[in-house]
Each structure stands twice: as C-alpha cells, then as structure tokens.
Design a protein around this motif. Structure first.
Motif, PDB file in Angstrom:
ATOM      1  N   SER A   1      -9.560  13.637  -2.608  1.00 25.32           N
ATOM      2  CA  SER A   1     -10.190  12.321  -2.475  1.00 25.32           C
ATOM      3  C   SER A   1     -10.472  11.752  -3.849  1.00 25.32           C
ATOM      4  CB  SER A   1     -11.494  12.435  -1.687  1.00 25.32           C
ATOM      5  OG  SER A   1     -12.429  13.169  -2.434  1.00 25.32           O
ATOM      6  N   TYR A   2     -10.661  10.459  -3.895  1.00 21.11           N
ATOM      7  CA  TYR A   2     -11.105   9.804  -5.123  1.00 21.11           C
ATOM      8  C   TYR A   2     -12.434   9.122  -4.844  1.00 21.11           C
ATOM      9  CZ  TYR A   2      -6.458  10.509  -7.096  1.00 21.11           C
ATOM     10  OH  TYR A   2      -5.302  11.068  -7.573  1.00 21.11           O
ATOM     11  N   GLY A   3     -13.164   8.854  -5.893  1.00 22.56           N
ATOM     12  CA  GLY A   3     -14.428   8.130  -5.745  1.00 22.56           C
ATOM     13  C   GLY A   3     -15.617   9.055  -5.947  1.00 22.56           C
TER      14      GLY A   3
ATOM     15  N   PHE B   1     -10.545   9.619   1.099  1.00 20.22           N
ATOM     16  CA  PHE B   1      -9.578  10.702   1.162  1.00 20.22           C
ATOM     17  C   PHE B   1      -8.164  10.155   1.081  1.00 20.22           C
ATOM     18  CE2 PHE B   1     -13.073  13.365   2.166  1.00 20.22           C
ATOM     19  CZ  PHE B   1     -12.680  14.605   1.679  1.00 20.22           C
ATOM     20  N   VAL B   2      -7.420  10.704   0.154  1.00 19.67           N
ATOM     21  CA  VAL B   2      -6.037  10.273  -0.081  1.00 19.67           C
ATOM     22  C   VAL B   2      -5.073  11.277   0.556  1.00 19.67           C
ATOM     23  CG1 VAL B   2      -4.333   9.870  -1.874  1.00 19.67           C
ATOM     24  CG2 VAL B   2      -6.664   9.071  -2.192  1.00 19.67           C
ATOM     25  N   LEU B   3      -5.393  12.563   0.447  1.00 15.61           N
ATOM     26  CA  LEU B   3      -4.640  13.593   1.171  1.00 15.61           C
ATOM     27  C   LEU B   3      -5.612  14.223   2.160  1.00 15.61           C
ATOM     28  CD1 LEU B   3      -2.628  15.299  -1.736  1.00 15.61           C
ATOM     29  CD2 LEU B   3      -1.894  13.440  -0.232  1.00 15.61           C
TER      30      LEU B   3
ATOM     31  N   GLY C   1       7.437   7.611   2.528  1.00 14.34           N
ATOM     32  CA  GLY C   1       6.204   7.047   3.069  1.00 14.34           C
ATOM     33  C   GLY C   1       5.840   5.762   2.353  1.00 14.34           C
ATOM     34  N   PRO C   2       5.042   4.926   3.021  1.00 13.38           N
ATOM     35  CA  PRO C   2       4.695   3.629   2.446  1.00 13.38           C
ATOM     36  C   PRO C   2       3.818   3.749   1.202  1.00 13.38           C
ATOM     37  CG  PRO C   2       3.454   4.015   4.472  1.00 13.38           C
ATOM     38  CD  PRO C   2       4.436   5.135   4.340  1.00 13.38           C
ATOM     39  N   SER C   3       3.692   2.660   0.495  1.00 14.23           N
ATOM     40  CA  SER C   3       2.863   2.594  -0.700  1.00 14.23           C
ATOM     41  C   SER C   3       1.432   2.997  -0.348  1.00 14.23           C
ATOM     42  CB  SER C   3       2.905   1.170  -1.235  1.00 14.23           C
ATOM     43  OG  SER C   3       2.194   1.111  -2.430  1.00 14.23           O
ATOM     44  N   GLY C   4       0.858   3.858  -1.141  1.00  7.62           N
ATOM     45  CA  GLY C   4      -0.522   4.283  -0.912  1.00  7.62           C
ATOM     46  C   GLY C   4      -0.657   5.467   0.033  1.00  7.62           C
ATOM     47  N   SER C   5       0.460   5.994   0.527  1.00  2.00           N
ATOM     48  CA  SER C   5       0.364   7.088   1.506  1.00  2.00           C
ATOM     49  C   SER C   5       0.043   8.438   0.850  1.00  2.00           C
ATOM     50  CB  SER C   5       1.641   7.185   2.347  1.00  2.00           C
ATOM     51  OG  SER C   5       2.772   7.356   1.527  1.00  2.00           O
ATOM     52  N   GLY C   6       0.143   8.516  -0.472  1.00  2.00           N
ATOM     53  CA  GLY C   6      -0.268   9.749  -1.158  1.00  2.00           C
ATOM     54  C   GLY C   6       0.864  10.529  -1.798  1.00  2.00           C
ATOM     55  N   LYS C   7       2.063   9.927  -1.879  1.00  3.87           N
ATOM     56  CA  LYS C   7       3.234  10.643  -2.407  1.00  3.87           C
ATOM     57  C   LYS C   7       3.018  11.101  -3.852  1.00  3.87           C
ATOM     58  CE  LYS C   7       6.028   7.113  -1.780  1.00  3.87           C
ATOM     59  NZ  LYS C   7       5.073   6.100  -1.258  1.00  3.87           N
ATOM     60  N   SER C   8       2.630  10.151  -4.710  1.00  2.00           N
ATOM     61  CA  SER C   8       2.467  10.505  -6.131  1.00  2.00           C
ATOM     62  C   SER C   8       1.314  11.488  -6.307  1.00  2.00           C
ATOM     63  CB  SER C   8       2.197   9.256  -6.976  1.00  2.00           C
ATOM     64  OG  SER C   8       3.301   8.396  -6.932  1.00  2.00           O
ATOM     65  N   THR C   9       0.270  11.311  -5.527  1.00  4.70           N
ATOM     66  CA  THR C   9      -0.871  12.223  -5.614  1.00  4.70           C
ATOM     67  C   THR C   9      -0.418  13.649  -5.313  1.00  4.70           C
ATOM     68  OG1 THR C   9      -2.312  10.438  -4.890  1.00  4.70           O
ATOM     69  CG2 THR C   9      -3.204  12.654  -4.735  1.00  4.70           C
ATOM     70  N   LEU C  10       0.358  13.822  -4.249  1.00  2.39           N
ATOM     71  CA  LEU C  10       0.846  15.150  -3.880  1.00  2.39           C
ATOM     72  C   LEU C  10       1.773  15.715  -4.964  1.00  2.39           C
ATOM     73  CD1 LEU C  10       0.958  17.430  -1.835  1.00  2.39           C
ATOM     74  CD2 LEU C  10       2.698  16.166  -0.561  1.00  2.39           C
TER      75      LEU C  10
ATOM     76  N   THR D   1       9.685   8.828  -2.905  1.00  5.58           N
ATOM     77  CA  THR D   1      10.385   7.542  -2.920  1.00  5.58           C
ATOM     78  C   THR D   1      10.092   6.703  -1.678  1.00  5.58           C
ATOM     79  OG1 THR D   1      12.576   6.520  -3.002  1.00  5.58           O
ATOM     80  CG2 THR D   1      12.432   8.623  -1.873  1.00  5.58           C
ATOM     81  N   HIS D   2      10.301   5.392  -1.829  1.00  9.04           N
ATOM     82  CA  HIS D   2      10.257   4.478  -0.682  1.00  9.04           C
ATOM     83  C   HIS D   2      11.610   4.424   0.008  1.00  9.04           C
ATOM     84  CE1 HIS D   2       6.898   2.400  -2.880  1.00  9.04           C
ATOM     85  NE2 HIS D   2       6.430   2.543  -1.678  1.00  9.04           N
ATOM     86  N   ASN D   3      12.621   4.894  -0.700  1.00  7.63           N
ATOM     87  CA  ASN D   3      13.986   4.680  -0.236  1.00  7.63           C
ATOM     88  C   ASN D   3      14.393   5.729   0.803  1.00  7.63           C
ATOM     89  OD1 ASN D   3      16.695   4.298   0.068  1.00  7.63           O
ATOM     90  ND2 ASN D   3      17.121   4.060  -2.121  1.00  7.63           N
TER      91      ASN D   3
HETATM   92  N1  LIG Z   1      -6.861   8.046 -10.047  1.00  2.25           N
HETATM   93  C1  LIG Z   1      -7.135   7.433  -8.902  1.00  2.25           C
HETATM   94  N2  LIG Z   1      -8.362   6.946  -8.648  1.00  2.25           N
HETATM   95  C2  LIG Z   1      -8.667   6.353  -7.482  1.00  2.25           C
HETATM   96  N3  LIG Z   1      -7.776   6.165  -6.477  1.00  2.25           N
HETATM   97  C3  LIG Z   1      -6.541   6.605  -6.672  1.00  2.25           C
HETATM   98  C4  LIG Z   1      -6.138   7.266  -7.880  1.00  2.25           C
HETATM   99  N4  LIG Z   1      -4.835   7.603  -7.763  1.00  2.25           N
HETATM  100  C5  LIG Z   1      -4.432   7.180  -6.558  1.00  2.25           C
HETATM  101  N5  LIG Z   1      -5.445   6.581  -5.889  1.00  2.25           N
HETATM  102  C6  LIG Z   1      -5.377   6.014  -4.521  1.00  2.25           C
HETATM  103  O1  LIG Z   1      -4.806   7.000  -3.678  1.00  2.25           O
HETATM  104  C7  LIG Z   1      -3.952   6.413  -2.709  1.00  2.25           C
HETATM  105  C8  LIG Z   1      -2.604   7.107  -2.755  1.00  2.25           C
HETATM  106  O2  LIG Z   1      -1.993   6.823  -3.995  1.00  2.25           O
HETATM  107  P1  LIG Z   1      -0.558   7.376  -4.403  1.00  2.25           P
HETATM  108  O3  LIG Z   1      -0.313   6.877  -5.768  1.00  2.25           O
HETATM  109  O4  LIG Z   1      -0.521   8.838  -4.174  1.00  2.25           O
HETATM  110  O5  LIG Z   1       0.367   6.655  -3.331  1.00  2.25           O
HETATM  111  P2  LIG Z   1       1.959   6.553  -3.269  1.00  2.25           P
HETATM  112  O6  LIG Z   1       2.351   6.994  -1.910  1.00  2.25           O
HETATM  113  O7  LIG Z   1       2.546   7.252  -4.430  1.00  2.25           O
HETATM  114  O8  LIG Z   1       2.170   4.990  -3.393  1.00  2.25           O
HETATM  115  P3  LIG Z   1       3.383   4.175  -4.109  1.00  2.25           P
HETATM  116  O9  LIG Z   1       4.527   4.254  -3.147  1.00  2.25           O
HETATM  117  O10 LIG Z   1       2.846   2.808  -4.229  1.00  2.25           O
HETATM  118  O11 LIG Z   1       3.683   4.819  -5.420  1.00  2.25           O
HETATM  119  C9  LIG Z   1      -3.921   4.931  -3.009  1.00  2.25           C
HETATM  120  O12 LIG Z   1      -4.767   4.276  -2.112  1.00  2.25           O
HETATM  121  C10 LIG Z   1      -4.437   4.851  -4.430  1.00  2.25           C
HETATM  122  O13 LIG Z   1      -5.093   3.632  -4.643  1.00  2.25           O
END
Ligand SMILES: Nc1ncnc2c1ncn2[C@@H]1O[C@H](COP(=O)(O)OP(=O)(O)OP(=O)(O)O)[C@@H](O)[C@H]1O
Ligand SMILES: [Mg+2]
Length: 232
Positions: A11-13, A20-22, A39-48, A195-197
């Motif tokens: 989670s962030y915050g 919760f992001v994941l 998965g769509p933007s914001g779904s948590g891909k980069s976080t994972l 990826t989005h693709n």
């Molecule tokens: N450092 C951070 N601080 C606060 N919130 C964050 C942080 N990093 C990511 N988030 C939030 O976590 C959620 C998931 O972000 P993430 O970057 O993992 O998504 P994504 O699937 O990679 O999206 P995209 O396709 O746009 O790259 C988003 O709502 C984002 O705003």
C-alpha cells in the motif's frame, strides 16, 4: 520454482490513509519463462515489477526468487541482489548522453561477476554500425536496443521490462520484442514484461492479467507466437 509469490500486499500513503495497490498476489513462474503482466493503468504492474526487482518492498506476504526470500533481505542484500541477478529495461532508455552506445552497454558489465562478451551482445543487437555513436545520433529503437544491451550484458537471471516498447513505432517494437525472445532462448533468461499491449501475451509462455491489485486471470499459452507473427 524460480519465482514464488504468496499473498503479497503493498500500500501507499500514511497509516491512517492507506491505499492498497497490491491486494494479495499469488503466483509462480518457472525458470526460463517469458511472462507478461497485463492490465489497465494503475492496476499495479510496475509496483509488482519493482518489488520483484528489489527496488521496492512489499509490506506483507512472501516473495522468493531463485531461492532468495526478498522480504527478509536487508537493504545491503537487496542491493547485491539487484546488481547480480536483475536486469531492468524501462520505457525510456535512460542512456548516459555523453557515453557512446558501446560504452553505455559496457557500463552494465561492471555490475556483474560473469558479464557476457560485449562484441557478442552488440552483434545480437545489430548495433555494430552504431556502437561508436552517441545516443542522440541514433534512432529510438537503436537507443532501446542499447538499453536492452546494458541490461543483458550482466547476464541477469531475471530480466524485468516495464513497457519495453511503449516509446517505439510498430516495426521497431516488433524488432525489440524479437530480440527479447532471442535472449530468452539463448540465455534461458526468465523475462517479465509489464505492458498495456495485449499482443505481448501471445509471445509469452504465461500471462497474468492484473486488475485493481489482484490477479484477475492467469493463462498458460499453448501456442507461443514469434514476435514477427504478432499484430496489434
Ligand atoms: N510511490 C507511490 N506513491 C503513492 N502511490 C503510488 C506510488 N507508486 C504507485 N502508486 C499508485 O499505485 C497504483 C498502481 O501503480 P502502478 O504504477 O503499479 O500501476 P501500473 O499498472 O504500472 O500503471 P501504468 O500502466 O499506468 O504504468 C496507482 O494508483 C499509483 O498511483
Ligand atoms: Mg506502470
């Protein structure tokens, strides 16, 4: 199993205002697989991806990569893990502007005990003619290939790619994906692409679709397409 993830949460915050992001990720990935994370933007891909790469920490759950428990590692151990085991490819290539293409690729070799041969990498990447030019003297695709070279020369066990073709035109994107496939076959590198693709799912052995911090679907590909055969 090369990667095992159990009930991973992030989670962030602030503690009072957590998002919760994941929200409980479970998955396993075998060595030598190409895996797409859709998965769509914001779904948590980069976080994972960042947690797998030891750049970010989960707050609950387990993440085991090649026998190492990332969630139990100190900052120092994580730095060592990133250096030795992981290659990163980002959407924006982050090349150093005053180093040549060859020198940019070479810079990745210093992080490794078992770097690959620079001439071989440059050959596979098709950058022989560009190797002595600076990044601003070559195309976007060539810069991306140099970014891939820098990640690869370390000979990483795990190659993490965040939107590897996001900044590329269609033909160049397909070339770069072909290269990722070549690398997977040749070095048995385990590769995860966020990826989005959707089309990238077809060239992967397995794909996960993330939605709102959870794995919504998991698919094992019966027929893996070559990058050349993809269209989007
Ligand atoms: N450092 C951070 N601080 C606060 N919130 C964050 C942080 N990093 C990511 N988030 C939030 O976590 C959620 C998931 O972000 P993430 O970057 O993992 O998504 P994504 O699937 O990679 O999206 P995209 O396709 O746009 O790259 C988003 O709502 C984002 O705003
Ligand atoms: Mg992302």
């Amino acid at each position: 199993m090369f990667i095992t993830i159990k009930n991973l949460e992030k989670s962030y915050g602030s503690p009072e205002n957590k998002t919760f992001v994941l929200k409980g990720i479970d998955c396993t990935i075998e060595k030598g697989m190409i895996c797409s994370l859709l998965g769509p933007s914001g779904s948590g891909k980069s976080t994972l991806l960042n947690i797998m790469g030891g750049i970010d920490l989960a707050e609950r759950g387990e993440i085991m990569i090649d026998g190492l428990h990332l969630e139990k590692m100190s900052q120092k151990e994580l730095a060592e893990y990133r250096r030795k085991k992981v290659g990163f490819i980002f959407q924006f290539y982050n090349l150093i502007p005053n180093l040549t293409i060859r020198e940019n690729i070479e810079s990745g070799a210093y992080l490794s005990n078992q770097p690959l041969d620079i001439a071989e990498i440059i050959h596979i990447l098709g950058l022989e003619e560009q190797q002595n030019k600076f990044p601003n003297q070559v195309s976007g695709g060539q810069q991306q290939r140099a970014g891939i070279g820098r990640a690869l020369i370390k000979n990483p066990d795990l190659l993490l790619c965040d939107e590897p073709t996001g900044a590329l035109d269609y033909q160049t994107a397909k070339e770069v994906l072909g290269l990722i496939q070549t690398v997977n076959k040749r070095y048995e590198t385990t590769i995860i692409m966020a990826t989005h693709n959707q089309a990238l799912g077809q060239m992967s052995h397995i794909s996960f679709k993330l939605h709102d911090g959870k794995i919504e679907t998991f698919e094992k590909n019966v027929e893996v397409l070559s990058a050349k055969e993809l269209s989007w």
